[in-house]
Design a protein around this motif. Structure first.
Motif, PDB file in Angstrom:
ATOM      1  N   SER A 159       0.841  -1.195   0.000  1.00 41.55           N
ATOM      2  CA  SER A 159       0.000   0.000   0.000  1.00 41.55           C
ATOM      3  C   SER A 159       0.876   1.244   0.000  1.00 41.55           C
ATOM      4  N   GLU A 199      -2.658   4.967  -6.611  1.00 39.07           N
ATOM      5  CA  GLU A 199      -2.112   3.619  -6.743  1.00 39.07           C
ATOM      6  C   GLU A 199      -1.074   3.625  -7.853  1.00 39.07           C
ATOM      7  N   LEU A 235      -3.178   0.518  -3.536  1.00 41.13           N
ATOM      8  CA  LEU A 235      -3.999   1.699  -3.240  1.00 41.13           C
ATOM      9  C   LEU A 235      -3.590   2.306  -1.898  1.00 41.13           C
TER      10      LEU A 235
END
Length: 752
Positions: free
Chosen positions: A148, A215, A229
């Motif tokens: 992430s 992202e 993301l």
């Protein structure tokens, strides 16, 4: 399968091919297409390449057509750039074992730098040199970052409390990724409240309210598998406090001066972030409402601004204030950084400057040289020299800039080094140039100064081979092109009273000769028949080795008779260097190389005919059951039922195929069969137009629509004797089709 003993005209053609005339008939290389991965059960051909360190194994199918390529050929799989250009292709795989295989798969791994949607593949053959058409364009991404993302204001790593930033009306904020190494090497997808934005950089400048996320852009097919993301940051808007910078006392600074910039709002517990040319130069710091610009730091010039934030306060950045360098001028040294003085020599140093009213002062070894106040200086002593230049007036009269130091040496000796001027390896090069690489001046302590560019033209030279001078070789380089010039080389050089001798270099050139071998056949029919490999080069008075699959055969014969498959090569030794020939690959005979454009059972209507064409061979004979020759070309036209034989040759090897010719059945596809075991109408017999044909698909469905039979090359054998039908008058449905169309469909009623 047996070897042909009679010599046919096609043998002459094969001989020409073996002698390098294969360009007379062109191979066809087809574009590569995605293939399934044989190492993964239930896999299907890929539509995009989403590789990573966890998985990076893909396959493409490649086909090509006769004639055969040369035995030393390699097939190479190449990858374009992300735009489909093959200007600088990347080699993914190479195979030199498929020179008689017309349909095979390449395995490849995606380079870890690949990211894009327009990659293409192609196949190149090396002998003869041909290139296939490019494949379709594909998305190909190497997913090396799959965590992430984290975003924060200016990428400073400080995610705001609650993930919310209040932005003042009319102001902007910058969000940036802060947990990726070299983030600028990736493309990104930014979203505002779920809506994709156009920005693709790792930073984004925001003026509108909304919830922002990002992202890594791995393309439409691969991005989802990476799960990158980011956290979300909500941007809201509020009223401005009117942040600005107070007018500084001066904006043009001389070297060594400082100027403190000050915000007009202070004492409210706000966080301040200072920017230079749009880039943060401090982190957000509470009550840091001032910033000192130090003109003694190179590159201090630029536009400065401050940004404030805090509880109950919207994020707001001030207008910028430009700070300039009042004493900005340049000093350029006009001579080489290292200068050698030979005995009784004097040389001139000089500088130029952009100062409007310059004052010059020369220094030697850091000590002022009295009276040396022009932009030139004559030197005849060793030392380190530089000029200090200052302005004689203006705001920064005290500013001074020193030129770069020039090192002047009087050498105690010289050191000269020679080197190969190109990549060189013993017994690999046919030619090489040796030349002066460096000339160093050495002082009495052995300290070296590189003076190559200054003195390479001042020396006189004499090249020596094996300690003896080479006639006429008096330049700074020497070109060697023949094995008679092999030996140990060194260079004598002279300038005034100095006479250094270089290091030595060994030269062992390979003879400029092409060694070629040919074979009487490239296909081994069986172990009992020999293939002769030979060369036109005279081997009677030289040392040589015959090699098979990299292993010396220890054969002393000038021709080699072989029956085993493998890769063969001849190595001749010239003047101590191995001279390798081309490689010849002897392949085993493969019956599947001979193909027909029709099933082995040929069907044609009464009164008609059927032409069948074979491929993959070098000669053909079609004979009937009485061994009567019908055709000696690749094609034959049948007009009568019967059994026929195709005798096809691949070079000296013979392959036979049995062919049955029948007249087309004119009865219709039956819709009723009686499975009572009396041997009459017990099975569903369809006309030979449709049966026993590998290109026709027969499907049978039960009353529920379930497929109970799905075969190609139907053998008129349904239902099998083991099938029991529980009801009377059961109805089934059939469909007879090719890959392009449905030929027949209807029902089948079973009567017991």
């Amino acid at each position: 399968m047996r070897s042909k003993k009679n010599i046919r005209p096609y043998i002459i053609l094969i001989a020409f091919l073996l002698l390098g005339w294969s360009h007379a008939i062109a191979q066809t290389l087809n574009k590569p297409i995605p293939a399934d991965n044989p190492n993964i059960a239930g896999n299907s051909p890929w539509t995009a390449v989403c590789a990573s360190s966890d998985f990076n194994e893909y396959f493409v199918k490649f086909t090509w057509n006769t004639p055969l390529v040369n035995s030393n050929n390699s097939f190479i799989l190449e990858l374009s750039d992300a735009n489909g250009s093959f200007t600088t292709p990347t080699q993914l795989a190479s195979d030199n074992t498929k020179n008689t295989t017309f349909n095979f798969d390449f395995r490849f791994e995606l380079p870890n730098t690949a990211r894009g949607d327009g990659y293409k593949l192609r196949v190149v053959s090396t002998s003869p040199a041909k290139t296939s058409p490019a494949s379709d364009a594909f998305s190909m991404y190497y997913i090396d970052f799959k965590s992430s993302l984290l975003i924060s204001p200016n990428g400073n790593g400080n995610i705001p409390s609650g993930g919310t930033i209040e932005l003042c009306d009319g102001n902007s904020a910058t969000l940036a990724v802060h947990n990726v190494t070299n983030p600028q090497t990736y493309r990104y997808n930014w979203y505002r409240s779920g809506t994709p934005l156009a920005e693709k950089s790792h930073t984004i400048t925001i003026t509108q309210a909304g919830i922002y996320m990002v992202e890594v852009d791995y393309g439409s097919l691969c991005s989802g598998s990476a799960n990158t993301l980011s956290n979300d940051i909500e941007i809201t808007t509020g009223a401005s406090l009117g942040i600005a910078l107070n007018t500084p006392s001066k904006t043009a600074l001389c070297s060594g001066e400082t100027e403190t910039l000050e915000a007009n709002i202070m004492g409210q517990g706000l966080s301040y972030t200072w920017f230079k040319n749009g880039t943060a130069v401090t982190g957000p710091t509470v009550d840091a409402h001032t910033y000192a610009v130090d003109a003694s730091i190179p590159g201090f010039e630029g536009e400065y601004a401050v940004e404030i934030d805090g509880d109950g306060t919207c994020l707001e950045r001030s207008s910028g204030v430009t700070i300039t360098n009042a004493g900005d001028f340049t000093v350029t040294r006009n001579n080489d950084p290292n200068i050698v003085l030979l005995p009784s020599q004097t040389k001139t140093l000089s500088v130029t400057t952009s100062a409007s009213s310059p004052v010059y002062q020369w220094y030697k070894d850091g000590v002022i040289l009295a009276g040396q106040i022009s932009n030139t200086l004559n030197v005849n002593q060793p030392g380190g020299y530089f000029a200090r230049v200052s302005q004689s007036g203006g705001a920064c009269a005290a500013t001074a800039i020193d030129s770069e130091i020039t090192t002047v040496v009087i050498p105690a000796s010289f050191e000269i080094t020679i080197a190969y001027t190109a990549e060189y390896e013993d017994c690999k090069n046919n030619s090489i140039v040796l030349g002066v690489a460096t000339i160093n001046a050495l002082d009495t302590q052995g300290v070296k100064t590189d003076v190559t560019s200054e003195l390479i033209g001042n020396f006189t030279y004499q090249w020596k081979k094996d300690g003896i001078g080479v006639n006429g070789a008096t330049a700074s380089s020497i070109s060697l092109t023949d094995i008679s010039e092999n030996g140990i080389y060194e260079l004598d050089a002279v300038v005034e009273t100095y006479s250094p001798t270089s290091n030595t270099l060994s030269v062992l050139l390979l003879v400029n000769e092409t060694l070629a071998i040919t074979a009487s056949s490239l296909v081994s029919c069986n172990d009992a028949e020999f293939i002769t490999i030979s060369t036109t080069t005279d081997l009677s008075s030289t040392t040589f080795d015959w090699i098979k699959d990299g292993v010396d055969l220890n054969s002393l014969t000038e021709t080699l008779n072989v029956s085993e498959t493998g890769k063969y090569q001849l190595v001749v030794y010239r003047n101590g260097c191995p001279l390798p020939s081309n490689e010849i690959t002897i392949s085993p005979l493969d019956d599947s190389l001979i193909t027909l454009d029709s099933p082995n059972t040929v069907v044609f209507p009464t009164g008609g005919s059927k032409t069948v064409t074979a491929s993959g061979g070098t000669a053909y004979q079609w004979v009937d059951i009485n061994n009567v020759l019908l055709s000696d070309s690749a094609s034959v036209t049948f007009t009568e039922e019967g059994s026929y034989l195709l005798i096809a040759n691949i070079e000296n090897c013979e392959i036979t195929k049995q062919i049955t010719v029948v007249l087309q059945d004119i009865f219709k596809v039956p819709n009723v069969i009686t499975v009572n075991g009396d041997g009459i109408n017990d099975q569903w017999i369809i006309p030979n137009t449709y049966s026993r044909n590998k290109d026709i698909n027969v499907l049978i469905y039960n009353a529920k629509g379930e497929v109970i039979l799905n075969v190609f090359d139907y053998q008129n054998n349904w239902p099998e004797s083991t099938i029991a039908f529980k009801k009377q008058n059961m109805v089934f449905y059939y469909k007879i089709k090719t890959s392009k169309e449905v030929l027949k469909q209807g029902t089948i009623t079973i009567i017991r």
